[in-house]
Write an enzyme that holds these catalytic residues in place. Structure first.
Site: not given
Lengths: 346, 346, 346, 346
Positions: A148-150
């Site tokens: 995921g990006c975070y």
């Protein structure tokens, strides 16, 4: 190599097409989109007209895809990949899944945050696609779960300290993250409409966000202990970019110099992590459109804490760029093949 | 009442003129600006043409001002007020200083962060202009030190918990603050130019920022103990607004319900603090152009921490609006006189 | 005076509530919203909490409204007012309609651009609500058709020249208009989502836009001849504001000085039109949040044309502000009652 | 091929470095910057760290450069190139000048808009660097004058019609152009500061802009008659991008279909001009970061005029990208070498 982009009309899919347009070697032979099936790629997305073979591609329905490509890049909503992947693999394909479907190894945890898993038998095989940590496993993987990006921004900011045991468990780590709007995907939502976001700023899912367990899983693995972290996402009025400000207490036995050296050594062979000289704050624009993660490490002037500032482009390093890096590793190419791009700044 | 706006060509000064334009009762009789002296107010700032008596005002040099107004609103750079204030007071004037000159009571601390103080004898008399805490003192004050923008957002977010002794000192409080660009003032700086800020985000002064000691001073007073806080400012690509995300561990003896009730009671008579219903994140646009401070209080889903989210308009509540509220209190008016404005949203 | 805001959850409705919150005298007794019926106003729109009587208002369904207010401000979608207005008037109410329903006097033209008209018998009675032109008629009107945002900016920019016969018909007038996104209303549309608009710019409805016939109608009336105009709307990545750049050839018998004098005389008693000194370009931010229309008039350095630059706030002067000005005139108040607000700049 | 980038710390210079970072073949051997001389490129611009050979480049003073590169890309302020170029050419170098110094062939006209010319003897030799028109001449040129950003967008939008004699001189052509802020260069100006530009829009230099004579010169050449055009620049709150809306009356003998066919034929071999299908408005984001110029052609629904909408990226196609295309042609490479990039969207 024949490539397929599944879910090609979302922002992650379009970012894949952007990167693949100027990447030599492989060819995109298949693009799917439920919404746009039957329409020409360049008709729906005129910004891609005249590039690569895109004028000749037509969006297809995402069905009957097994065997039609060598590597499938799945950029669909959560829930699609876990149904589609078994048959793609069975037909000899390899998969990089950009959704959350194979990121969590514990199916119960996945169910709590998402839904019951449709192919839990693959959770053990899927490799978490963070090249700085799992590079060797990715090379041999059939199935890569793109992070995921975070989590990408937070894990890269903490990994060296976590692995070296330099994080003092007496102070709960705080990860305050701010993301551009493209992280929410390409869709019509009032909360993402221009007038609701422009000249505005807010936190969201302040109590609980789906990306938190992914961070905990990886940081627990790295540190060898249950890793406690308080994470808050915020919505920035920018298109792309995540900046995470991470507050850590380092072990009493370590100094800031030790910490800096630990990071230097950890990332010395990483193509896409750039450590900033001391005192220099990384900015999201410094990585816009690229696969870089830039890290700045600062002492807090008032307390004993250390602040790690981590920036990525959420669509590129946080999604499509990392997927291409994984594709590169899986197919024996250098991690940076087709990704040696300078940031678009300004 | 005759009002003077000193430093009227900066953003805080212009915001004072915006608010005073539609506030009944008093009249702005004097505006100063080093840069624009001799020019008509509406000539330099055509957006203010045709409002109040502004077409007739001419910018003057900031000299020989004593006695020319009843209340002086000083919106100049740091360092100006501490030289100018003694004579303004001596001539019977009253002063609201929007700069940092009288915020810190310890002249040594002021010198460390700013410069040697030119009128330290007034530091004991100056009242810290946060109406929710010092309302009664402000009413009688000759000299009010208007709080900084970041401290306003952080102190209002923590005051009830700090005063009630609900903050567990075992976890260092983290205040992660994000501000619009107008906080940096009206000036030509490459780092604040459009192309450097737009579609970008970064922390700045990550190690140490001048507003931190102001927070420590007030939170130490409120809590009765040395208050430890790690503060980081960030630059948002918006014109106005500050959002602070504050991470606190509450005392083991207290529950979230206790905390919420403490906040409710603390702010029950405050005109300009709005507590959000549980789960609702305040947004900077919710207070744009107003004197409101909106607070949301959240449990962290993963850890035992509590998150307080605080939003203000940095130019209004963080500067000119708070100054007008102080002016109101000093002159026997309701705190909200002329400030009963709805946010400009969108 | 009892006021009703119909369609109060759209941007024009919310802007009415913003303006009415600090306007003395009248009270909003009724707010309707199909989507939010049954919910508290401040619950859905927390930025309005604590202002006027808004904490006590609850959104109602838009039905059975006749007789419940003295003046109805209709901010609904096109098509609602033409059905609802007859009964509101019949019960003795007066109406300011912010939609297009009563702007065009020719029902055939209305049908071509919108839909068949449900109450064409009222088209003759409805007064076009541009106070600078129809001020006297508005004072006595039962039904005012509030002008469109683009027409407001273009007609005010051309009215003096058109009326004085100074526009040379040998060159077709070009009106190149640029609008902020709020003009499209509060709704979830992919084309208005942040990532599609931010850092982007485009024309739209480039061939034909519904606001063009409204301009032609009024400019034809003013000039006494069929007025030819080429109009193009563009979408600006800003929340509020319209700037129209209008290219006119003036009659060979007239000079630029004549033209400027014509404008000065035409607008000399207008509260909300501000003519800029020569050479000074008005900016949309100069009128943000206000009812002003600022006009700049320029010679073209290369050709014989004249350029008129006109700016308004599309939500305020282009919708709610103009509606309040009309309400003021209809109820015997000064045009500027409650509208003497300074622009929010920055 | 050894390349030099002169004025490398401005936005056009940085854009050259961005494009050259991923362009195979040539090497940047020299970068100059008056302001940053002596500092490492990646130290001043950390976003370029780790790319190409940039970590090893150090900014030099712009002196004694003759012979140090094969091709010099001059991205300095107006006035620098006309002094520096003679010696660079004399030493056998070739030059692409991104400033205005060699764009106008008439030295008197240059002096009127800029300053007296220091090397007027080269004006006859310099080739105007618009590949769609002067491609063959560029291939053999020693000195290419890279077109201005506004002229690029306007000339490409009008060239086919002008050359084919389809523009009716009875209606003065209007070119209403809107540009992102980077067009003003990298510098500290109050008028380009974030708070003055964000959520704002205005025209500037409304009477006269330096780019107008360049348009007139080229359109006069193409059409074979004195070409009359009214041009207005506007400042968009975006980083990059120019959109020009051009209003033309076509000759009575021609139809819209003729016009479309004329454009199709004119641009059929152009790598970087994309004609949009009828009715589709090009957006600046469709070309962000690329060398494309997208054109849409529309009939006006109300008048007989035709609207041409032209979009480019002002820093890329309007400066550095076009310079690289010219470099490609000058050195025998395909026009698109290193420029086959997909737009960064969103």
């Amino acid at each position: 190599m024949r490539l397929a982009v599944i879910g090609a009309s979302g922002y992650a899919g379009l970012e894949l097409l952007r990167l693949l347009a100027s990447r030599p070697g492989d060819e995109v032979v298949l693009v799917t989109s439920r919404q746009e099936a039957g329409k020409g790629l360049a008709e729906v997305f005129p910004h891609l007209a005249g590039l690569a073979n895109y004028d000749r591609l037509v969006f297809e329905e995402p069905a009957g895809l097994a065997g039609r490509a060598d590597v499938f890049l799945l950029a669909a909503q959560h829930g699609v990949a876990m149904t589609m992947t078994p048959e793609l693999l069975a037909a000899g394909g390899r998969v990089v899944d950009l959704s959350a479907d194979y990121r969590l190894t514990d199916p119960a945890l996945f169910e709590r945050y998402y839904a019951p898993h449709a192919s839990p038998e693959l959770l053990g095989e899927a490799v978490y696609g963070l090249p700085e940590i799992y590079g060797e496993k990715i090379k041999k993987a059939r199935l890569v779960a793109n992070p995921g990006c975070y989590p990408t921004s937070v894990i890269l900011g903490l990994a060296p300290a976590a692995k070296a045991g330099l994080v003092d468990p007496g102070q709960i780590v705080v990860a305050d993250s701010k993301s551009g709007v493209s992280g929410a995907g390409r869709g019509a939502l009032l909360s993402n409409s221009f007038c609701e976001v422009q000249d505005n700023f807010s936190s969201y899912k302040t109590i609980r966000h789906r990306h938190a367990p992914e961070m905990v899983q990886e940081l627990t693995r790295l540190s060898g202990r249950e890793f406690n972290i308080s994470f808050t996402p915020h919505l920035l009025p920018i298109n792309r970019g995540i900046l995470s400000t991470i507050y850590v207490k380092i072990s009493p036995s370590a100094t800031l110099v030790d910490l800096l050296e630990t990071y230097r050594v950890f990332y010395k062979d990483s193509r896409f992590v750039r450590l900033r000289p001391q005192g220099q704050s990384p900015q999201t624009a410094d990585v816009r459109g690229t696969n870089f993660c830039d890290l700045g490490i600062f002492p807090c002037g008032l307390t004993g804490l250390v602040k790690v500032v981590s920036v990525i482009d959420n669509l590129c390093r946080g999604a499509a760029g990392q997927a291409v890096a994984n594709l590169n590793l899986m197919t024996g190419r250098p991690e940076g093949h087709g990704l040696e791009l300078a940031p678009l700044r300004p």
